[in-house]
Design a protein around this motif. Structure first.
Motif, PDB file in Angstrom:
ATOM      1  N   ARG A   1      -6.295   7.215  -0.054  1.00 53.04           N
ATOM      2  CA  ARG A   1      -5.604   6.582  -1.213  1.00 53.04           C
ATOM      3  C   ARG A   1      -6.701   5.981  -2.252  1.00 53.04           C
ATOM      4  O   ARG A   1      -6.335   5.992  -3.519  1.00 53.04           O
ATOM      5  CB  ARG A   1      -4.701   5.175  -0.638  1.00 53.04           C
ATOM      6  CG  ARG A   1      -4.194   4.441  -1.862  1.00 53.04           C
ATOM      7  CD  ARG A   1      -3.457   3.242  -1.092  1.00 53.04           C
ATOM      8  NE  ARG A   1      -2.999   2.409  -2.134  1.00 53.04           N
ATOM      9  CZ  ARG A   1      -1.658   2.421  -2.634  1.00 53.04           C
ATOM     10  NH1 ARG A   1      -0.787   3.397  -2.133  1.00 53.04           N
ATOM     11  NH2 ARG A   1      -1.374   1.444  -3.572  1.00 53.04           N
ATOM     12  N   TRP A   2      -7.779   5.881  -2.038  1.00 50.77           N
ATOM     13  CA  TRP A   2      -8.844   5.143  -2.858  1.00 50.77           C
ATOM     14  C   TRP A   2      -9.708   6.229  -3.113  1.00 50.77           C
ATOM     15  O   TRP A   2     -10.208   7.047  -2.477  1.00 50.77           O
ATOM     16  CB  TRP A   2      -9.466   3.682  -2.134  1.00 50.77           C
ATOM     17  CG  TRP A   2      -8.425   2.702  -1.855  1.00 50.77           C
ATOM     18  CD1 TRP A   2      -7.835   2.202  -2.733  1.00 50.77           C
ATOM     19  CD2 TRP A   2      -7.760   2.453  -0.543  1.00 50.77           C
ATOM     20  NE1 TRP A   2      -6.948   1.177  -2.112  1.00 50.77           N
ATOM     21  CE2 TRP A   2      -7.025   1.282  -1.029  1.00 50.77           C
ATOM     22  CE3 TRP A   2      -7.913   2.945   0.898  1.00 50.77           C
ATOM     23  CZ2 TRP A   2      -6.198   1.034   0.103  1.00 50.77           C
ATOM     24  CZ3 TRP A   2      -7.213   2.461   1.472  1.00 50.77           C
ATOM     25  CH2 TRP A   2      -6.516   1.429   1.374  1.00 50.77           C
TER      26      TRP A   2
ATOM     27  N   ALA B   1      -3.449  14.476   3.964  1.00 48.06           N
ATOM     28  CA  ALA B   1      -3.551  13.678   2.612  1.00 48.06           C
ATOM     29  C   ALA B   1      -3.118  14.581   1.343  1.00 48.06           C
ATOM     30  O   ALA B   1      -2.667  14.156   0.423  1.00 48.06           O
ATOM     31  CB  ALA B   1      -5.010  13.119   2.472  1.00 48.06           C
TER      32      ALA B   1
ATOM     33  N   THR C   1      -0.096   5.352   3.656  1.00 46.32           N
ATOM     34  CA  THR C   1      -1.266   4.489   3.971  1.00 46.32           C
ATOM     35  C   THR C   1      -1.112   3.259   4.888  1.00 46.32           C
ATOM     36  O   THR C   1      -1.952   3.207   5.802  1.00 46.32           O
ATOM     37  CB  THR C   1      -1.813   3.574   2.573  1.00 46.32           C
ATOM     38  OG1 THR C   1      -1.987   4.798   1.708  1.00 46.32           O
ATOM     39  CG2 THR C   1      -3.305   3.264   2.709  1.00 46.32           C
TER      40      THR C   1
ATOM     41  N   LEU D   1       0.887  -1.234   0.046  1.00 45.03           N
ATOM     42  CA  LEU D   1       0.027  -0.042  -0.173  1.00 45.03           C
ATOM     43  C   LEU D   1       1.021   1.336  -0.033  1.00 45.03           C
ATOM     44  O   LEU D   1       0.287   2.293  -0.232  1.00 45.03           O
ATOM     45  CB  LEU D   1      -1.102  -0.143   1.239  1.00 45.03           C
ATOM     46  CG  LEU D   1      -1.993  -1.079   1.382  1.00 45.03           C
ATOM     47  CD1 LEU D   1      -2.653  -0.928   2.445  1.00 45.03           C
ATOM     48  CD2 LEU D   1      -2.834  -1.066   0.197  1.00 45.03           C
TER      49      LEU D   1
ATOM     50  N   ARG E   1      -0.222  13.191  -0.487  1.00 46.25           N
ATOM     51  CA  ARG E   1      -0.695  12.476  -1.556  1.00 46.25           C
ATOM     52  C   ARG E   1      -0.534  10.960  -1.730  1.00 46.25           C
ATOM     53  O   ARG E   1       0.103  10.502  -2.626  1.00 46.25           O
ATOM     54  CB  ARG E   1       0.039  13.158  -2.893  1.00 46.25           C
ATOM     55  CG  ARG E   1      -0.517  14.655  -2.910  1.00 46.25           C
ATOM     56  CD  ARG E   1       0.296  15.532  -3.979  1.00 46.25           C
ATOM     57  NE  ARG E   1       0.097  16.504  -4.087  1.00 46.25           N
ATOM     58  CZ  ARG E   1      -0.471  17.215  -5.025  1.00 46.25           C
ATOM     59  NH1 ARG E   1      -0.764  16.841  -6.065  1.00 46.25           N
ATOM     60  NH2 ARG E   1      -0.521  18.801  -4.970  1.00 46.25           N
ATOM     61  N   PRO E   2      -1.001  10.291  -0.829  1.00 51.67           N
ATOM     62  CA  PRO E   2      -0.880   8.741  -0.706  1.00 51.67           C
ATOM     63  C   PRO E   2      -1.644   8.085  -2.010  1.00 51.67           C
ATOM     64  O   PRO E   2      -1.005   6.914  -2.329  1.00 51.67           O
ATOM     65  CB  PRO E   2      -1.492   8.355   0.388  1.00 51.67           C
ATOM     66  CG  PRO E   2      -2.696   9.445   0.705  1.00 51.67           C
ATOM     67  CD  PRO E   2      -2.109  10.662   0.100  1.00 51.67           C
ATOM     68  N   TRP E   3      -2.396   8.757  -2.777  1.00 46.63           N
ATOM     69  CA  TRP E   3      -2.801   8.110  -4.040  1.00 46.63           C
ATOM     70  C   TRP E   3      -1.742   8.152  -5.094  1.00 46.63           C
ATOM     71  O   TRP E   3      -1.988   7.422  -6.036  1.00 46.63           O
ATOM     72  CB  TRP E   3      -4.205   8.727  -4.388  1.00 46.63           C
ATOM     73  CG  TRP E   3      -3.783  10.330  -4.793  1.00 46.63           C
ATOM     74  CD1 TRP E   3      -3.388  10.948  -5.494  1.00 46.63           C
ATOM     75  CD2 TRP E   3      -4.048  11.371  -3.650  1.00 46.63           C
ATOM     76  NE1 TRP E   3      -3.453  12.371  -5.527  1.00 46.63           N
ATOM     77  CE2 TRP E   3      -3.684  12.464  -4.146  1.00 46.63           C
ATOM     78  CE3 TRP E   3      -4.636  11.281  -2.378  1.00 46.63           C
ATOM     79  CZ2 TRP E   3      -4.041  13.694  -3.494  1.00 46.63           C
ATOM     80  CZ3 TRP E   3      -4.837  12.363  -1.582  1.00 46.63           C
ATOM     81  CH2 TRP E   3      -4.305  13.792  -2.241  1.00 46.63           C
TER      82      TRP E   3
ATOM     83  N   ARG F   1       1.457   7.049  -4.943  1.00 41.00           N
ATOM     84  CA  ARG F   1       2.293   5.707  -4.455  1.00 41.00           C
ATOM     85  C   ARG F   1       1.759   4.743  -5.374  1.00 41.00           C
ATOM     86  O   ARG F   1       0.630   4.326  -5.283  1.00 41.00           O
ATOM     87  CB  ARG F   1       2.092   5.607  -3.330  1.00 41.00           C
ATOM     88  CG  ARG F   1       2.905   4.330  -2.817  1.00 41.00           C
ATOM     89  CD  ARG F   1       4.505   4.672  -2.754  1.00 41.00           C
ATOM     90  NE  ARG F   1       5.161   3.552  -1.954  1.00 41.00           N
ATOM     91  CZ  ARG F   1       5.576   2.601  -2.512  1.00 41.00           C
ATOM     92  NH1 ARG F   1       5.850   2.610  -3.705  1.00 41.00           N
ATOM     93  NH2 ARG F   1       6.313   1.588  -1.962  1.00 41.00           N
TER      94      ARG F   1
END
Length: 177
Positions: free
Chosen positions: A105-106, A164, A27, A23, A168-170, A172
């Motif tokens: 992330r989602w 977030a 995350t 992940l 910006r975990p999305w 990754r």
């Protein structure tokens, strides 16, 4: 209390390590951190208020939840040099922040984030209900605590949203082996 939180920390650090490859670090740490904070909140709020179980005589134990906003809680608390209300807010801030960061992330995060904050509010209700059921350990059920805990979760959610946007975990990208 401290040993319980430290033991849980060891477990959830292991969880973060397991999730990191799949992940991403942000995350994984957010999920494990959220789980750890929820466990520590339970430990903090459900241990006896004084040393020794059964310190409140049965005829003096609380029989109903206080609906008086401001409630029976004392004005001071031994952990923070402020009021117990401040502690009730502060203790839920990390859980709210980590939850929002964990689901950011989602695409479903826009739905999951508010649902998680609402679930934290229900967790507070469950804790207060358990405190009423076990009122002989010196704990009190109070609507003020529920409101303050939810306020802390909402404040944490806003902080999580800001984190977030910064982290910006999305973005990754991980390779699934």
């Amino acid at each position: 209390m401290l040993l319980g939180c430290l033991g849980a920390l060891v477990v959830f650090v292991g969880l973060a390590r397991l999730l990191t490859r799949r992940l991403g670090a942000v995350t994984a740490v957010a999920i494990a951190g959220f789980c750890w904070t929820v466990v520590c909140i339970g430990i903090l709020t459900l241990i006896p208020a004084e040393w020794g179980i059964g310190v409140v005589p049965i005829d003096e134990a609380q029989t109903a939840c206080s609906l008086d906003y401001g409630g029976p809680a004392p004005d001071g608390f031994w952990i923070l040099p402020g009021s117990q209300r401040l502690l009730n807010i502060v203790v839920f801030v990390p859980a709210g922040a980590l939850w929002v960061l964990a689901v950011a992330r989602w695409r479903a995060g826009w739905v999951l984030a508010p649902l998680g904050i609402a679930a934290l509010g229900l967790y507070s209700v469950a804790i207060e209900t358990l405190q009423l059921a076990a009122s002989r350990i010196g704990r009190a059920c109070d609507v003020t605590d529920m409101v303050d805990n939810l306020a802390g979760a909402i404040i944490g959610g806003v902080i999580g949203l800001l984190l977030a946007l910064a982290l910006r975990p999305w973005r990754r990208r991980t390779l699934v082996a």
